[in-house]
Motif scaffolding. Structure first.
Motif, short mmCIF file in Angstrom:
data_model
loop_
_atom_site.label_atom_id
_atom_site.label_comp_id
_atom_site.label_asym_id
_atom_site.label_seq_id
_atom_site.Cartn_x
_atom_site.Cartn_y
_atom_site.Cartn_z
N PHE A 105 0.84 -1.19 0.00
CA PHE A 105 0.00 0.00 0.00
C PHE A 105 0.88 1.24 0.00
N PRO A 106 0.32 2.38 -0.49
CA PRO A 106 1.08 3.63 -0.41
C PRO A 106 1.56 3.86 1.01
N GLY A 107 2.74 4.46 1.13
CA GLY A 107 3.43 4.51 2.41
C GLY A 107 2.79 5.36 3.48
N VAL A 108 3.55 5.58 4.53
CA VAL A 108 3.09 6.29 5.72
C VAL A 108 3.54 7.74 5.64
N CYS A 109 2.63 8.64 6.01
CA CYS A 109 2.92 10.08 5.97
C CYS A 109 2.69 10.71 7.33
N LEU A 110 3.49 11.70 7.64
CA LEU A 110 3.17 12.65 8.71
C LEU A 110 2.50 13.82 8.03
N TYR A 111 1.40 14.31 8.63
CA TYR A 111 0.67 15.39 7.98
C TYR A 111 0.26 16.46 8.99
N TYR A 112 0.11 17.67 8.48
CA TYR A 112 -0.26 18.81 9.33
C TYR A 112 -0.95 19.85 8.46
N PRO A 113 -1.71 20.75 9.08
CA PRO A 113 -2.44 21.74 8.28
C PRO A 113 -1.50 22.75 7.65
N GLY A 114 -1.74 23.04 6.38
CA GLY A 114 -0.86 23.93 5.64
C GLY A 114 -0.89 25.36 6.14
N ARG A 115 -2.00 25.77 6.73
CA ARG A 115 -2.12 27.15 7.18
C ARG A 115 -1.48 27.38 8.54
N ARG A 116 -1.02 26.32 9.18
CA ARG A 116 -0.46 26.45 10.53
C ARG A 116 1.06 26.51 10.47
N HIS A 117 1.64 27.38 11.31
CA HIS A 117 3.09 27.47 11.42
C HIS A 117 3.64 26.14 11.94
N VAL A 118 4.71 25.67 11.32
CA VAL A 118 5.35 24.43 11.76
C VAL A 118 6.40 24.78 12.81
N SER A 119 6.20 24.33 14.02
CA SER A 119 7.11 24.66 15.11
C SER A 119 8.48 24.03 14.89
N SER A 120 9.47 24.61 15.56
CA SER A 120 10.83 24.06 15.44
C SER A 120 10.88 22.63 15.99
N GLY A 121 10.06 22.35 17.01
CA GLY A 121 10.03 20.99 17.55
C GLY A 121 9.50 19.98 16.56
N LEU A 122 8.43 20.34 15.85
CA LEU A 122 7.88 19.44 14.85
C LEU A 122 8.85 19.26 13.69
N ARG A 123 9.49 20.33 13.28
CA ARG A 123 10.49 20.20 12.20
C ARG A 123 11.62 19.27 12.61
N ALA A 124 12.05 19.40 13.88
CA ALA A 124 13.12 18.53 14.37
C ALA A 124 12.68 17.07 14.37
N LEU A 125 11.41 16.82 14.75
CA LEU A 125 10.91 15.45 14.74
C LEU A 125 10.87 14.89 13.33
N ILE A 126 10.38 15.68 12.37
CA ILE A 126 10.33 15.23 10.98
C ILE A 126 11.74 14.91 10.47
#
Length: 307
Positions: free
Chosen positions: A274-295
């Motif tokens: 099956f198509p793979g696994v994605c992390l997803y978040y709303p495009g209109r929301r600022h991506v925090s430095s913590g979330l960027r670090a996790l990605i």
């Protein structure tokens, strides 16, 4: 603006508590989300209502619901509080290293496959980031429920979200114990499963998953039957090891059991990817430095603190 108005507008904690209770319809759930006691939530709501002079919630021993005034206030406050949170996150990006809480909603399988292998490394690299990971089999609204991101199969990601591909494909495996196969025989085509004991999977919506197979462009969907239905794929694999029947689960969950021969594959040529696994978040929301670090850590780009 007079003193009363300043108090109403400036009490961010009271507003956060109000919105958390409004979203969860539960004082206890709001307390868990905000990492405070239930009594603190109750006191904050009561004081907020007294200051406004308006009842915002209807309370019974079994339920919490918004009054009409509460509904209107929540609708007005949500975008404003979202903007405040985003502004604070943007300021936080100027810190020397990521910090704060990152809330993730993911299925149990996604947590075990994606997050479990990197947790220790992420903790060592970013000690000021707190990960709040919620196991949830539903496809809930991560925005309404206060999550920074979700992790799901690519095909389940809502279209209005930004998706970051973490795993290209996920392959499923039909497996059973050697003792079960010795007693019941091996299915050679998907239709043979109708004569076998199968361990079924139930979504949290209540729907039963129909097993999907494909070979040479021919697709087969089998509504299996059997003695056991579960909502946990780890338990499904363990039930197969115990000889209860055939399970159909992501193959990474059963690779060790296959390698040490506690389980054997069946219908291998029919089991799809099956198509793979994605992390997803709303495009209109600022991506925090913590979330960027996790990605970055999940994708193998992390492990050291960002500049």
């Amino acid at each position: 603006m007079n003193g009363v108005q300043q108090s109403k507008a400036g009490d961010l904690f009271a507003l956060s508590v109000f919105l958390a209770v409004a979203a969860r319809r539960s004082f206890q759930a709001a307390a868990i989300e905000l990492n405070v006691t239930r009594s603190a939530v109750s006191h904050s709501v009561k004081s907020f209502e007294q200051r406004l002079g308006v009842r915002l919630f209807n309370r019974t021993t079994r339920s919490v619901s918004l009054t009409e005034a509460g509904e209107r206030l929540a609708a007005k406050l949500r975008p404003a509080m979202s903007s405040i949170t985003e502004a604070l996150q943007e300021v936080d990006d100027f810190r020397a290293s990521p910090s704060g809480t990152v809330r993730i909603n993911a299925s149990d399988v996604a947590i075990r496959m994606i997050l479990r292998p990197i947790l220790a490394r992420f903790r060592h690299a970013y000690p000021q980031v707190h990960l709040d990971i919620v196991t949830d089999g539903r496809l809930g609204d991560i925005v309404a429920e206060g999550f920074d991101a979700g992790i799901r199969l690519a095909e389940a990601v809502p279209q209005d979200m930004i998706a970051v591909r973490l795993v290209d494909t996920v392959r499923f495996a039909a497996v059973a114990s050697p003792d079960y196969l010795a007693a019941r025989g091996r299915p050679t085509v998907p239709q043979d499963l109708y004569q076998h004991d199968c361990i079924r999977f139930r979504f949290e919506s209540g729907a039963i998953y129909r097993w999907e197979f494909e070979r040479h462009g021919i697709a087969e969907t089998i509504n299996v039957d059997g003695p056991l239905t579960l909502t946990d794929q780890i338990l499904m694999a363990e039930a197969a090891i115990d000889g209860i029947g055939i399970a159909f689960v992501p193959d990474f969950l059963v690779m060790d059991a296959i390698d040490d021969r506690r389980l054997e594959r069946v219908l291998g040529e029919w089991c799809p990817s099956f198509p793979g696994v994605c992390l997803y978040y709303p495009g209109r929301r600022h991506v925090s430095s913590g979330l960027r670090a996790l990605i970055d850590t999940i994708r193998g780009d992390g492990g050291s603190k960002s500049d």
